[in-house]
Design a protein around this motif. Structure first.
Motif, PDB file in Angstrom:
ATOM      1  N   LYS A 191      36.886  35.064  73.103  1.00 36.86           N
ATOM      2  CA  LYS A 191      38.016  34.167  72.874  1.00 36.86           C
ATOM      3  C   LYS A 191      38.150  33.237  74.078  1.00 36.86           C
ATOM      4  CE  LYS A 191      42.971  34.077  71.785  1.00 36.86           C
ATOM      5  NZ  LYS A 191      44.189  34.909  71.550  1.00 36.86           N
ATOM      6  N   LEU A 192      38.213  31.933  73.819  1.00 40.19           N
ATOM      7  CA  LEU A 192      38.337  30.916  74.862  1.00 40.19           C
ATOM      8  C   LEU A 192      39.692  30.230  74.718  1.00 40.19           C
ATOM      9  CD1 LEU A 192      34.786  29.400  74.329  1.00 40.19           C
ATOM     10  CD2 LEU A 192      35.442  30.931  76.164  1.00 40.19           C
ATOM     11  N   THR A 193      40.497  30.259  75.788  1.00 42.64           N
ATOM     12  CA  THR A 193      41.847  29.701  75.743  1.00 42.64           C
ATOM     13  C   THR A 193      42.032  28.720  76.897  1.00 42.64           C
ATOM     14  OG1 THR A 193      42.636  31.831  74.862  1.00 42.64           O
ATOM     15  CG2 THR A 193      44.302  30.242  75.606  1.00 42.64           C
ATOM     16  N   PRO A 194      42.066  27.412  76.625  1.00 38.45           N
ATOM     17  CA  PRO A 194      42.273  26.434  77.701  1.00 38.45           C
ATOM     18  C   PRO A 194      43.753  26.336  78.079  1.00 38.45           C
ATOM     19  CG  PRO A 194      42.012  25.310  75.602  1.00 38.45           C
ATOM     20  CD  PRO A 194      41.810  26.776  75.311  1.00 38.45           C
ATOM     21  N   ASN A 195      44.036  25.981  79.339  1.00 35.99           N
ATOM     22  CA  ASN A 195      45.422  25.774  79.733  1.00 35.99           C
ATOM     23  C   ASN A 195      45.866  24.350  79.395  1.00 35.99           C
ATOM     24  OD1 ASN A 195      44.261  24.159  81.688  1.00 35.99           O
ATOM     25  ND2 ASN A 195      44.861  25.441  83.419  1.00 35.99           N
ATOM     26  N   ASP A 196      47.131  24.043  79.696  1.00 35.47           N
ATOM     27  CA  ASP A 196      47.703  22.751  79.306  1.00 35.47           C
ATOM     28  C   ASP A 196      47.092  21.576  80.067  1.00 35.47           C
ATOM     29  OD1 ASP A 196      49.342  24.044  77.522  1.00 35.47           O
ATOM     30  OD2 ASP A 196      51.057  24.163  78.895  1.00 35.47           O
ATOM     31  N   GLU A 197      46.423  21.841  81.170  1.00 33.03           N
ATOM     32  CA  GLU A 197      45.837  20.759  81.961  1.00 33.03           C
ATOM     33  C   GLU A 197      44.397  20.462  81.552  1.00 33.03           C
ATOM     34  OE1 GLU A 197      47.283  20.554  86.239  1.00 33.03           O
ATOM     35  OE2 GLU A 197      47.406  22.714  85.849  1.00 33.03           O
ATOM     36  N   THR A 198      43.927  21.130  80.505  1.00 29.47           N
ATOM     37  CA  THR A 198      42.540  20.963  80.055  1.00 29.47           C
ATOM     38  C   THR A 198      42.498  20.088  78.808  1.00 29.47           C
ATOM     39  OG1 THR A 198      41.979  23.149  80.913  1.00 29.47           O
ATOM     40  CG2 THR A 198      40.455  22.174  79.341  1.00 29.47           C
ATOM     41  N   LEU A 199      41.851  18.931  78.937  1.00 26.38           N
ATOM     42  CA  LEU A 199      41.732  18.018  77.794  1.00 26.38           C
ATOM     43  C   LEU A 199      40.726  18.541  76.774  1.00 26.38           C
ATOM     44  CD1 LEU A 199      42.733  15.180  76.866  1.00 26.38           C
ATOM     45  CD2 LEU A 199      40.678  14.246  77.919  1.00 26.38           C
ATOM     46  N   GLY A 200      39.692  19.246  77.231  1.00 29.81           N
ATOM     47  CA  GLY A 200      38.653  19.804  76.374  1.00 29.81           C
ATOM     48  C   GLY A 200      37.682  20.570  77.247  1.00 29.81           C
ATOM     49  N   TYR A 201      36.636  21.117  76.634  1.00 28.01           N
ATOM     50  CA  TYR A 201      35.668  21.886  77.420  1.00 28.01           C
ATOM     51  C   TYR A 201      34.360  22.023  76.649  1.00 28.01           C
ATOM     52  CZ  TYR A 201      37.443  25.618  74.354  1.00 28.01           C
ATOM     53  OH  TYR A 201      37.831  26.360  73.249  1.00 28.01           O
ATOM     54  N   TYR A 202      33.298  22.287  77.406  1.00 28.40           N
ATOM     55  CA  TYR A 202      31.969  22.594  76.872  1.00 28.40           C
ATOM     56  C   TYR A 202      31.619  24.005  77.320  1.00 28.40           C
ATOM     57  CZ  TYR A 202      31.674  17.467  76.623  1.00 28.40           C
ATOM     58  OH  TYR A 202      31.914  16.140  76.369  1.00 28.40           O
ATOM     59  N   GLN A 237      30.509  20.978  64.884  1.00 29.06           N
ATOM     60  CA  GLN A 237      31.099  20.256  63.762  1.00 29.06           C
ATOM     61  C   GLN A 237      31.464  18.827  64.130  1.00 29.06           C
ATOM     62  OE1 GLN A 237      34.361  22.688  62.399  1.00 29.06           O
ATOM     63  NE2 GLN A 237      33.027  24.047  61.233  1.00 29.06           N
ATOM     64  N   THR A 238      31.988  18.633  65.336  1.00 25.58           N
ATOM     65  CA  THR A 238      32.416  17.298  65.743  1.00 25.58           C
ATOM     66  C   THR A 238      31.397  16.606  66.637  1.00 25.58           C
ATOM     67  OG1 THR A 238      33.560  18.122  67.723  1.00 25.58           O
ATOM     68  CG2 THR A 238      34.810  18.071  65.645  1.00 25.58           C
ATOM     69  N   ARG A 239      30.429  17.362  67.191  1.00 29.05           N
ATOM     70  CA  ARG A 239      29.458  16.863  68.157  1.00 29.05           C
ATOM     71  C   ARG A 239      30.148  16.349  69.414  1.00 29.05           C
ATOM     72  NH1 ARG A 239      25.384  19.486  67.312  1.00 29.05           N
ATOM     73  NH2 ARG A 239      24.363  18.123  68.826  1.00 29.05           N
ATOM     74  N   ARG A 240      31.350  16.844  69.677  1.00 22.97           N
ATOM     75  CA  ARG A 240      32.099  16.466  70.863  1.00 22.97           C
ATOM     76  C   ARG A 240      32.526  17.727  71.597  1.00 22.97           C
ATOM     77  NH1 ARG A 240      34.093  11.400  71.121  1.00 22.97           N
ATOM     78  NH2 ARG A 240      35.997  12.094  72.166  1.00 22.97           N
ATOM     79  N   GLN A 241      33.362  17.584  72.605  1.00 21.22           N
ATOM     80  CA  GLN A 241      33.832  18.740  73.352  1.00 21.22           C
ATOM     81  C   GLN A 241      34.718  19.631  72.474  1.00 21.22           C
ATOM     82  OE1 GLN A 241      34.763  15.588  73.969  1.00 21.22           O
ATOM     83  NE2 GLN A 241      36.964  15.439  74.345  1.00 21.22           N
ATOM     84  N   HIS A 242      34.835  20.896  72.867  1.00 16.62           N
ATOM     85  CA  HIS A 242      35.740  21.819  72.185  1.00 16.62           C
ATOM     86  C   HIS A 242      37.174  21.517  72.607  1.00 16.62           C
ATOM     87  CE1 HIS A 242      32.457  24.511  70.801  1.00 16.62           C
ATOM     88  NE2 HIS A 242      31.869  24.084  71.903  1.00 16.62           N
ATOM     89  N   VAL A 243      38.089  21.681  71.679  1.00 19.65           N
ATOM     90  CA  VAL A 243      39.504  21.434  71.959  1.00 19.65           C
ATOM     91  C   VAL A 243      40.308  22.622  71.441  1.00 19.65           C
ATOM     92  CG1 VAL A 243      41.476  19.931  71.535  1.00 19.65           C
ATOM     93  CG2 VAL A 243      39.191  18.938  71.793  1.00 19.65           C
ATOM     94  N   GLY A 244      41.241  23.118  72.260  1.00 24.16           N
ATOM     95  CA  GLY A 244      42.096  24.217  71.831  1.00 24.16           C
ATOM     96  C   GLY A 244      41.407  25.571  71.925  1.00 24.16           C
ATOM     97  N   THR A 245      42.085  26.587  71.421  1.00 25.31           N
ATOM     98  CA  THR A 245      41.584  27.964  71.482  1.00 25.31           C
ATOM     99  C   THR A 245      40.449  28.174  70.477  1.00 25.31           C
ATOM    100  OG1 THR A 245      43.750  28.766  72.163  1.00 25.31           O
ATOM    101  CG2 THR A 245      42.241  30.385  71.256  1.00 25.31           C
ATOM    102  N   SER A 246      39.411  28.876  70.908  1.00 24.21           N
ATOM    103  CA  SER A 246      38.267  29.171  70.040  1.00 24.21           C
ATOM    104  C   SER A 246      37.967  30.661  70.080  1.00 24.21           C
ATOM    105  CB  SER A 246      37.021  28.395  70.480  1.00 24.21           C
ATOM    106  OG  SER A 246      37.240  27.010  70.453  1.00 24.21           O
ATOM    107  N   GLU A 247      37.685  31.240  68.924  1.00 23.74           N
ATOM    108  CA  GLU A 247      37.173  32.614  68.843  1.00 23.74           C
ATOM    109  C   GLU A 247      35.788  32.539  68.237  1.00 23.74           C
ATOM    110  OE1 GLU A 247      39.536  35.721  67.258  1.00 23.74           O
ATOM    111  OE2 GLU A 247      41.388  35.071  68.253  1.00 23.74           O
ATOM    112  N   ILE A 248      34.802  33.073  68.935  1.00 19.13           N
ATOM    113  CA  ILE A 248      33.415  32.911  68.513  1.00 19.13           C
ATOM    114  C   ILE A 248      32.688  34.254  68.545  1.00 19.13           C
ATOM    115  CG2 ILE A 248      33.255  30.532  69.324  1.00 19.13           C
ATOM    116  CD1 ILE A 248      31.733  31.704  71.803  1.00 19.13           C
TER     117      ILE A 248
END
Length: 433
Positions: A191-202, A237-248
């Motif tokens: 599970k990946l959870t970004p904080n509020d200061e993170t616009l996105g992530y790879y 799916q978007t070919r862009r950075q990940h945004v928000g919480t992800s479970e993989i």
């Protein structure tokens, strides 16, 4: 008025066009440039041909400096253009995209690369124009590569200028929290959870110790791990950075191996952090030091396909499997290939745990043999195991042969790395003067 002479072949073209319309024959005119491929035109769509011998003023100079007001990923451009420049096209590829000496590339090669870039264009409003450039990455090295066009669309030579964006601090504290929900022998649930200061992530999930990673990066011309993660750690799916919480769930990992979640976070200004790889976990050990065995069975078959189930025992760490025509089967050659091929050889991949495989593209009414060999924790190979079967009779068209995992799980940890396409920064040109 420009000094020119004009050669009109309107009469010829009109005659040819008239002949074309009456006799249902279409004439073509072919222009052979001194470099590059010929260009064809339909005569009945051409009004006239004009040859100009004047020398249009397409001179252009570019100066790139840091902006007066420091801007994350920003630079300042100053253009000085000749009187006949009516349009400018410009792109900003990273320098590593051009492998070797860019000075040795021909104009045709530069144009072919330019056509695959994120291009900006503008029409000059005067001989001098200034822009603030936004959207670059701090600490990265770029080329400004550009060319100009006259009123008829005739292009000047492609020019390029190297420049570096100064390194600077990231804004705020972008972070991505990593939780390992389940750790298996060949899979991880994360599970990946970004904080509020993170616009996105790879992110990429990879072994910590991987001697082939550096070799792959060099082969592909990727300069560092940060670029590797941002190029291939995208949301598919978007070919862009990940945004928000992800479970993989990540499958196909090596057992008993330390893995890391390699992360690059993005701050609120779109700037990348350095690679974060502090979140590590070791997959469970699979297999023992005892001799490994494997069982094979054919679950289903047709004229062109067979569904195979490979069931290794508790001593097996990994195994290899192949499907061959019985008439071409050579046990010694297969055993040698299984044992001597490196673990990274994707032509004879290593599998772990039970797998169901589809052997596609088989020949109807033909005898085949399934061959498998297991390996234990000490990397000692077990016996070669075989199972024969015959495809059904039928006249179905044969497809290219392939062996495909059908468990429903994703086998690829990293996305398939095709040849790196030419790309450039998606930037904003903001007119200042």
């Amino acid at each position: 008025m420009k000094n020119l002479y004009t050669l009109f072949i309107g009469a010829c073209v009109a005659a040819a066009s008239c002949f074309s319309s009456h006799a249902q024959v279409r004439e073509r005119m072919v222009v052979y440039p001194k470099g590059g491929a010929p260009v064809g035109y339909w005569v009945d769509r051409t009004d006239s041909v004009m040859f100009l011998t004047d020398m249009p003023d397409l001179t252009t100079t570019l100066k790139i400096t840091e902006p007066t007001t420091p801007t994350p990923g920003g630079m300042h451009l100053e253009f000085t253009m000749g009187l006949d420049v009516k349009k400018v096209k410009i792109a900003f590829p990273e320098r590593f995209m051009f492998r070797g000496d860019i000075n040795k590339l021909t104009q045709e090669q530069l144009m072919a690369a330019f056509d695959r870039m994120e291009v900006n264009e503008f029409a000059p409003s005067g001989p001098k124009m200034e822009f603030d450039l936004k959207g670059l990455q701090q600490g990265y090295s770029y080329y400004a590569i550009f060319y100009v066009l006259d009123e008829y669309g005739c292009a000047g030579d492609i020019q390029f200028m190297p420049f570096d964006v100064p390194a600077a601090a990231i804004t705020g504290n972008p972070q991505v929290k990593v939780d390992f929900l389940k750790v298996g022998a060949t899979s991880l649930e994360i599970k990946l959870t970004p904080n509020d200061e993170t616009l996105g992530y790879y992110y990429l999930v990879m072994p910590v110790e991987d001697p082939n990673r550096e070799m792959m990066m060099q082969m592909m011309g990727i300069p560092d791990l940060q670029h590797y993660v941002t190029l291939f750690g995208v949301d598919f799916q978007t070919r862009r950075q990940h945004v928000g919480t992800s479970e993989i769930k990540v499958d196909g990992l090596a057992s008993g191996t330390e893995h890391a979640v390699y992360l690059v976070a993005i701050d609120q200004n779109g700037q990348y952090t350095k690679v974060i790889d502090t979140n590590r976990v070791t997959t469970k050990v699979l297999g023992t030091e005892q001799k490994a065995h494997i069982t094979l069975s054919v679950k289903e078959k047709t004229a062109n396909m067979a569904k195979i189930v490979c069931t290794p025992d508790e001593n097996t760490t990994v195994y290899r499997v192949a499907v061959l025509e019985k008439a071409k089967y050579d046990a010694a050659a297969v055993e040698s290939a299984f044992k001597e091929s490196p673990d990274e050889d994707m032509n004879i991949p290593l599998y772990a745990e039970q797998k169901t495989l589809n052997a596609n593209g088989l020949t109807p009414n033909t005898d085949y043999v399934i061959v498998a060999m297991p390996r234990n924790l000490k990397k000692e190979w077990g016996d070669l195991t075989t199972l024969e079967f015959k495809t059904d009779a039928g006249a179905t068209q044969r497809a290219p042969f392939s062996l495909q995992v059908v468990d429903g799980a994703k086998e690829v940890v990293l996305p398939t790395a095709t040849s790196l396409e030419m790309s450039s920064a998606k930037v904003a040109l903001e007119l200042t003067k």
